[in-house]
Design an enzyme around this catalytic site. Structure first.
Site, PDB file in Angstrom:
ATOM      1  N   LYS A 111      -8.885   5.976   3.725  1.00  0.00           N
ATOM      2  CA  LYS A 111      -9.317   4.877   3.327  1.00  0.00           C
ATOM      3  C   LYS A 111     -10.269   5.032   2.131  1.00  0.00           C
ATOM      4  O   LYS A 111     -10.102   4.341   0.906  1.00  0.00           O
ATOM      5  CB  LYS A 111      -9.854   3.631   4.149  1.00  0.00           C
ATOM      6  N   LYS A 194      10.897   6.538   9.323  1.00  0.00           N
ATOM      7  CA  LYS A 194      11.036   5.354   9.879  1.00  0.00           C
ATOM      8  C   LYS A 194      11.008   4.136   9.210  1.00  0.00           C
ATOM      9  O   LYS A 194      10.335   4.196   8.070  1.00  0.00           O
ATOM     10  CB  LYS A 194      10.219   5.276  11.216  1.00  0.00           C
ATOM     11  N   LYS A 197       6.779  -1.068   6.022  1.00  0.00           N
ATOM     12  CA  LYS A 197       6.741  -1.881   4.968  1.00  0.00           C
ATOM     13  C   LYS A 197       6.419  -0.886   3.794  1.00  0.00           C
ATOM     14  O   LYS A 197       6.878  -1.300   2.710  1.00  0.00           O
ATOM     15  CB  LYS A 197       5.397  -2.724   5.218  1.00  0.00           C
TER      16      LYS A 197
END
Ligand code: TRP
Length: 329
Positions: A111, A194, A197
């Site tokens: 992050k 997979k 989003k």
């Protein structure tokens, strides 16, 4: 009955991967455990969302989980920010965690790299808030993906340290709870990896018929099998995996045979798959629309969940305050 807790970040709509990977397992768990499912809207503040989006995102995800079958009478489903007790525990845990160990958490480092202009303390203490989420209910099991392993390790550290510092055996060490056989990894429609989003390869639970058909018809394929009974390349295996969840066994077997004798026509297979996905999702989509159009009902469910969660959390906090040495009235 053992207590299970899971947190969902309100980051958009649920897709097929979320359904088969998590939501459907939650629905099973609510019959077997004392379940808390909550929407982690405080955690989402690390990226500074707009005030007008906060409640809408939480309500969206609440409606979708309810539509999947989470039953507010069986499980406690609540919104994190409705339970202020969590923050008090978060503060106590922050006193026992160290800068060095928080800085070493991989998700923090990632992050920090992604948003170098906003490496805030909330991001650093994400794991201690998560520990408070879990331990305020003294949950024994937490269903999480691999990416949450380090956060879970921190939660166990918080529990252990608290117990050691005060010489008590108060907090259990929460265990990762893998969905095991319940979970099915859903592939994306772009042929690799997979459904996710951020990969832009999703079929959403609320998606309408036309859009589902369009996405399936556009799914990546190849030039067809080169020899009878050959192994399926990933792009094709993915379509078959989707067929496994959405279609009947007969349908699956029919196309599998067509693959094996090299007579398969992907167009036909996709048409069938689209049809079956539309039918699989239709009832969920209907319920999403139903819940979303009744904000009063959502409010009531959220309030009921918050009350149950606060009751559980304040019982814990009362003990914690006593153990630490604060006065309890
Ligand atoms: N960190 C979790 C995620 O990114 C969300 C979360 C917040 C959570 N608090 C939690 C998950 C407590 C389990 C338990 O998916």
């Amino acid at each position: 009955m053992e207590t299970v807790l899971s947190g969902m970040r309100p980051t958009g709509n649920l897709h097929l991967g979320n359904y088969y990977g998590a939501a459907r397992s939650f629905v099973k768990m609510q019959d077997e455990y004392n379940c808390f499912f909550f929407i982690a809207d405080w955690h989402s503040l690390t990226t500074h969302p707009k005030p007008e989006d906060i409640q809408r995102s939480a309500r969206t995800i609440l409606a979708e989980y309810l539509a999947c079958g989470i039953d507010p009478e069986k499980a406690t489903i609540y919104i994190q920010s409705d339970v202020p007790e969590t923050i008090e525990l978060y503060l106590y845990f922050n006193m026992n965690c160290y800068l060095g160990e928080l800085e070493r958490v991989t998700t923090f480092k990632e992050k920090a790299r992604q948003q170098p202009d906003n490496v805030n303390a909330g991001l650093l203490t994400y794991p201690t808030l998560m520990a408070a989420d879990i331990l305020q209910h003294r949950a024994a099991k937490v269903p999480v993906g691999k990416d949450q392993e380090q956060n879970m390790e921190m939660a166990r550290k918080c529990a252990r340290r608290f117990n050691n510092i005060y010489g008590v055996e108060f907090f259990p060490e929460p265990q990762n709870f893998y969905f095991g056989d319940h979970a099915i990894k859903i592939p994306g429609l772009d042929g690799s990896g997979k459904m996710g989003k951020s990969n832009g390869n999703c079929i959403y639970l609320y998606e309408d018929e036309k859009s589902i058909r369009k996405k399936v018809m556009r799914a990546v394929t190849d030039n067809g099998p080169e020899a009878p009974n050959s192994e399926k390349p990933e792009v094709i295996q993915n379509l078959f995996t989707l067929m496994e969840i959405a279609s009947s066994k007969d349908t699956y077997d029919y196309f599998n045979e067509k693959w094996n004798d090299c007579s398969i026509r992907y167009g036909d297979m996709k048409k069938q798959l689209a049809e079956d996905l539309v039918n699989t999702l239709a009832p969920i989509r209907e319920r999403i629309i139903e819940f979303s159009s009744d904000q009063d009902k959502l409010d009531k469910i959220a309030r009921m969940g918050a009350e149950k969660a606060r009751e559980s959390a304040s019982a814990t906090l009362r003990e914690v305050r006593k153990i630490i040495g604060f006065k309890v009235y």
